[in-house]
Design an enzyme around this catalytic site. Structure first.
Site, PDB file in Angstrom:
ATOM      1  N   ILE A  12      32.221   9.020 -38.665  1.00 51.58           N
ATOM      2  CA  ILE A  12      32.985   9.778 -39.668  1.00 51.58           C
ATOM      3  C   ILE A  12      33.138   8.969 -40.955  1.00 51.58           C
ATOM      4  O   ILE A  12      33.033   9.506 -42.064  1.00 51.58           O
ATOM      5  CB  ILE A  12      34.368  10.203 -39.113  1.00 51.58           C
ATOM      6  CG1 ILE A  12      34.214  10.865 -37.740  1.00 51.58           C
ATOM      7  CG2 ILE A  12      35.058  11.160 -40.080  1.00 51.58           C
ATOM      8  CD1 ILE A  12      35.527  11.208 -37.055  1.00 51.58           C
ATOM      9  N   LYS A  34      33.078  -4.192 -38.893  1.00 51.69           N
ATOM     10  CA  LYS A  34      32.721  -5.322 -38.024  1.00 51.69           C
ATOM     11  C   LYS A  34      31.298  -5.189 -37.483  1.00 51.69           C
ATOM     12  O   LYS A  34      30.742  -6.137 -36.956  1.00 51.69           O
ATOM     13  CB  LYS A  34      33.717  -5.332 -36.851  1.00 51.69           C
ATOM     14  CG  LYS A  34      33.584  -6.479 -35.878  1.00 51.69           C
ATOM     15  CD  LYS A  34      34.607  -6.284 -34.733  1.00 51.69           C
ATOM     16  CE  LYS A  34      34.445  -7.297 -33.626  1.00 51.69           C
ATOM     17  NZ  LYS A  34      35.378  -7.022 -32.508  1.00 51.69           N
ATOM     18  N   LEU A  35      30.734  -3.995 -37.601  1.00 52.99           N
ATOM     19  CA  LEU A  35      29.425  -3.691 -37.009  1.00 52.99           C
ATOM     20  C   LEU A  35      29.444  -3.964 -35.502  1.00 52.99           C
ATOM     21  O   LEU A  35      28.703  -4.794 -34.991  1.00 52.99           O
ATOM     22  CB  LEU A  35      28.292  -4.467 -37.706  1.00 52.99           C
ATOM     23  CG  LEU A  35      28.052  -4.107 -39.169  1.00 52.99           C
ATOM     24  CD1 LEU A  35      26.911  -4.936 -39.760  1.00 52.99           C
ATOM     25  CD2 LEU A  35      27.772  -2.614 -39.353  1.00 52.99           C
ATOM     26  N   THR A 125      43.978  11.032 -34.346  1.00 53.67           N
ATOM     27  CA  THR A 125      43.255  12.016 -33.540  1.00 53.67           C
ATOM     28  C   THR A 125      44.212  12.994 -32.862  1.00 53.67           C
ATOM     29  O   THR A 125      45.374  12.644 -32.588  1.00 53.67           O
ATOM     30  CB  THR A 125      42.423  11.281 -32.465  1.00 53.67           C
ATOM     31  OG1 THR A 125      41.941  12.224 -31.512  1.00 53.67           O
ATOM     32  CG2 THR A 125      43.260  10.249 -31.708  1.00 53.67           C
ATOM     33  N   ASP A 126      43.684  14.174 -32.528  1.00 55.10           N
ATOM     34  CA  ASP A 126      44.510  15.138 -31.782  1.00 55.10           C
ATOM     35  C   ASP A 126      44.819  14.645 -30.372  1.00 55.10           C
ATOM     36  O   ASP A 126      45.725  15.156 -29.713  1.00 55.10           O
ATOM     37  CB  ASP A 126      43.844  16.524 -31.746  1.00 55.10           C
ATOM     38  CG  ASP A 126      42.472  16.542 -31.080  1.00 55.10           C
ATOM     39  OD1 ASP A 126      41.985  15.474 -30.659  1.00 55.10           O
ATOM     40  OD2 ASP A 126      41.883  17.642 -30.983  1.00 55.10           O
ATOM     41  N   GLU A 127      44.062  13.638 -29.898  1.00 52.89           N
ATOM     42  CA  GLU A 127      44.273  13.170 -28.518  1.00 52.89           C
ATOM     43  C   GLU A 127      45.644  12.527 -28.324  1.00 52.89           C
ATOM     44  O   GLU A 127      46.085  12.350 -27.189  1.00 52.89           O
ATOM     45  CB  GLU A 127      43.168  12.189 -28.103  1.00 52.89           C
ATOM     46  CG  GLU A 127      41.812  12.855 -28.087  1.00 52.89           C
ATOM     47  CD  GLU A 127      40.757  12.130 -27.265  1.00 52.89           C
ATOM     48  OE1 GLU A 127      41.111  11.286 -26.428  1.00 52.89           O
ATOM     49  OE2 GLU A 127      39.582  12.420 -27.485  1.00 52.89           O
ATOM     50  N   TYR A 153      42.444   4.858 -24.702  1.00 55.61           N
ATOM     51  CA  TYR A 153      42.064   5.131 -26.103  1.00 55.61           C
ATOM     52  C   TYR A 153      43.174   5.876 -26.836  1.00 55.61           C
ATOM     53  O   TYR A 153      43.658   5.427 -27.882  1.00 55.61           O
ATOM     54  CB  TYR A 153      40.761   5.948 -26.156  1.00 55.61           C
ATOM     55  CG  TYR A 153      40.539   6.621 -27.492  1.00 55.61           C
ATOM     56  CD1 TYR A 153      40.218   5.871 -28.625  1.00 55.61           C
ATOM     57  CD2 TYR A 153      40.692   8.008 -27.641  1.00 55.61           C
ATOM     58  CE1 TYR A 153      40.042   6.487 -29.864  1.00 55.61           C
ATOM     59  CE2 TYR A 153      40.515   8.623 -28.877  1.00 55.61           C
ATOM     60  CZ  TYR A 153      40.195   7.861 -29.986  1.00 55.61           C
ATOM     61  OH  TYR A 153      40.031   8.476 -31.205  1.00 55.61           O
ATOM     62  N   LYS A 157      45.681   4.794 -30.013  1.00 52.51           N
ATOM     63  CA  LYS A 157      45.765   5.517 -31.289  1.00 52.51           C
ATOM     64  C   LYS A 157      47.215   5.969 -31.556  1.00 52.51           C
ATOM     65  O   LYS A 157      47.682   5.904 -32.692  1.00 52.51           O
ATOM     66  CB  LYS A 157      44.840   6.736 -31.275  1.00 52.51           C
ATOM     67  CG  LYS A 157      43.357   6.415 -31.239  1.00 52.51           C
ATOM     68  CD  LYS A 157      42.826   5.712 -32.470  1.00 52.51           C
ATOM     69  CE  LYS A 157      42.787   6.588 -33.696  1.00 52.51           C
ATOM     70  NZ  LYS A 157      42.172   5.879 -34.864  1.00 52.51           N
ATOM     71  N   PRO A 208      24.453  15.454 -18.097  1.00 49.81           N
ATOM     72  CA  PRO A 208      25.596  15.199 -17.205  1.00 49.81           C
ATOM     73  C   PRO A 208      26.914  15.787 -17.700  1.00 49.81           C
ATOM     74  O   PRO A 208      27.543  15.247 -18.606  1.00 49.81           O
ATOM     75  CB  PRO A 208      25.673  13.659 -17.184  1.00 49.81           C
ATOM     76  CG  PRO A 208      25.135  13.250 -18.525  1.00 49.81           C
ATOM     77  CD  PRO A 208      24.151  14.302 -18.960  1.00 49.81           C
ATOM     78  N   ARG A 217      37.301  21.720 -26.042  1.00 48.98           N
ATOM     79  CA  ARG A 217      37.497  20.897 -27.228  1.00 48.98           C
ATOM     80  C   ARG A 217      37.432  21.806 -28.453  1.00 48.98           C
ATOM     81  O   ARG A 217      36.801  22.851 -28.421  1.00 48.98           O
ATOM     82  CB  ARG A 217      36.413  19.796 -27.320  1.00 48.98           C
ATOM     83  CG  ARG A 217      36.451  18.780 -26.153  1.00 48.98           C
ATOM     84  CD  ARG A 217      37.711  17.938 -26.228  1.00 48.98           C
ATOM     85  NE  ARG A 217      37.838  16.900 -25.198  1.00 48.98           N
ATOM     86  CZ  ARG A 217      38.486  17.067 -24.050  1.00 48.98           C
ATOM     87  NH1 ARG A 217      39.014  18.236 -23.730  1.00 48.98           N
ATOM     88  NH2 ARG A 217      38.615  16.057 -23.198  1.00 48.98           N
ATOM     89  N   ARG A 276      35.672  12.661 -15.539  1.00 50.34           N
ATOM     90  CA  ARG A 276      36.319  11.538 -16.236  1.00 50.34           C
ATOM     91  C   ARG A 276      37.712  11.380 -15.642  1.00 50.34           C
ATOM     92  O   ARG A 276      38.406  12.387 -15.405  1.00 50.34           O
ATOM     93  CB  ARG A 276      36.392  11.899 -17.717  1.00 50.34           C
ATOM     94  CG  ARG A 276      37.169  10.925 -18.566  1.00 50.34           C
ATOM     95  CD  ARG A 276      37.248  11.410 -20.016  1.00 50.34           C
ATOM     96  NE  ARG A 276      36.058  11.092 -20.771  1.00 50.34           N
ATOM     97  CZ  ARG A 276      35.823  11.523 -22.022  1.00 50.34           C
ATOM     98  NH1 ARG A 276      36.707  12.268 -22.648  1.00 50.34           N
ATOM     99  NH2 ARG A 276      34.715  11.187 -22.650  1.00 50.34           N
TER     100      ARG A 276
END
Ligand code: NAD
Ligand code: TDX
Length: 340
Positions: A12, A34-35, A125-127, A153, A157, A208, A217, A276
């Site tokens: 993004i 930071k790559l 994020t919406d998460e 994660y 956030k 998968p 989503r 997951r």
């Protein structure tokens, strides 16, 4: 106007840099990245020679390095995209998520306090809202929905969001936060659902799908997200959170079937694999606030955006083939090798 864009070699952030350089020829854009495995300099090759652009390889957790960059550049605005962004990797090992997503955010904001800033923008994020049940299509995430995270994660956030709001209240730092739904489009790293399925389908590899594929989503074309951030940093109110999403909910299985159809590949490639851990069922954003206050509306319909995205992966095989030929193979084996 000088803007530091962190994480600009990722999905993004790079799209945001392209948008800003094109729209504001008078702005200076400094990309700090930071790559990590997710950052690619090749993504930025089209802007490297632009005199208004500078790339700096740096970790947002490196306080000395970040302060030095602020002394050199005197940024007006910082937009923080830099993050560990993949839920599955956070389930494997949370530690780097806490380091980059939380500590890194605090280092950037300390630099903003020390050197002064017009705006610090946190790309969230919406998460952070957790998930919604499938049988309540009337429910949506608003900015008032309590934070209720599921994965390491999303917890990292959410922690960062709380710190950002604390820096606003305690130190008066001029902050804004955007919480966006799932993005798709060019330069999306192949570990994520849409590019992974496109790339696997092109190679006639199994597709998968986690669990039953019924998880939902809310997909937004990446350019629409970038335009929302552009509006927020220029016109958004300090201390405010803005949800960003286009009311485009889709089940994972339907996305994968659509990709098969567009690429003329058989649905028999689809294989259901172990779910997951802690898998969020449904995300759905209510974007009323950003629409009413800033006039934002998504411009790209999913039917068009997904066609453009698939075409981009067909036209840019060099970009993703280089990525999947490297350490990605080890990741893929670890994540999918004996996932039944
Ligand atoms: P990405 O993984 O594609 O890119 C992340 C970039 O950050 C990479 O270039 C990486 O090198 C860089 N980075 C990582 N750690 C760093 C560090 N310590 N210091 C400096 N740079 C570092 O991620 P993305 O999908 O582009 O997401 C960007 C931001 O948007 C993230 O904060 C993510 O949480 C958020 N977000 C993503 C989505 C989505 O659908 N992808 C949706 C909502 C919000
Ligand atoms: O191989 C897969 N099979 C599968 O069924 C992968 C990679 C994913 N999935 C499912 C899991 C999710 O329900 O597809 C859905 C989307 O998965 P991801 O692409 O990993 O995205 P998600 O977990 O929804 O998180 C994304 O959106 C919010 C971004 O990665 C985050 O950075 C962002 O904050």
């Amino acid at each position: 106007m000088t803007i530091i864009v962190t994480g600009g070699a990722g999905f993004i952030g790079s799209n945001f840099i392209f948008h800003m350089l094109k729209k504001y020829p008078g702005y200076r854009i400094v990309c700090l990245d930071k790559l990590t495995y997710a950052g690619n300099l090749s993504t930025l090759k089209g802007v490297m020679d632009n005199p208004n652009f500078r790339f700096v390889k740096l970790d947002i957790c490196d306080r000395e390095g970040v302060y030095k960059l602020f002394e050199e550049e005197h940024p007006d605005i910082v937009v923080n995209f830099a993050a560990e962004s993949h839920v599955d990797r956070s389930i494997e090992d949370p530690s780097i998520f806490l380091q980059t997503n939380i500590i890194g955010t605090s280092v950037l904001m300390d630099a903003c306090r020390k050197y002064g800033i017009k705006r610090y923008h946190q790309v969230s994020t919406d998460e952070v809202y957790g998930d919604l049940p499938l049988d309540r299509p009337d429910l949506f995430f608003t900015e008032e929905t309590p934070l209720h995270t599921s994965s390491p994660y999303s917890s990292s956030k959410a922690s960062a969001d709380l710190l950002v709001l604390a820096y606003h209240r305690t130190y008066g730092l001029p902050v804004t936060i955007s919480r966006c739904s799932n993005n798709y489009g060019p330069y999306h790293f192949p570990e994520k659902l849409i590019p992974l399925m496109i790339i696997n389908a092109l190679a006639d590899k199994l597709l998968p799908v986690y669990g039953t594929g019924e998880n939902v989503r809310d997909w937004l074309y990446v350019e629409d997200h970038c335009k929302a951030i552009d509006l927020i940093i220029h016109k958004g109110r300090e201390g405010e959170v803005y949800n960003v999403g286009g009311h485009n909910e889709m089940r994972n299985i339907d996305i994968v079937k659509l990709i098969c159809k567009q690429l003329d590949k058989p649905e028999s490639l689809i294989t259901f694999v172990a779910d997951r851990k802690g898998h969020d069922m449904r995300y759905a954003i209510d974007p009323t606030k950003i629409h009413n206050e800033l006039g934002w509306l998504p411009e790209t319909k999913f039917a068009d955006g997904i066609k453009k995205t698939i075409q981009w992966y067909l036209d840019n095989k060099d970009w993703w083939q280089e990525i999947i030929s490297g350490d990605y193979q080890n990741y893929y084996k670890r994540m999918y090798g004996d996932r039944k």
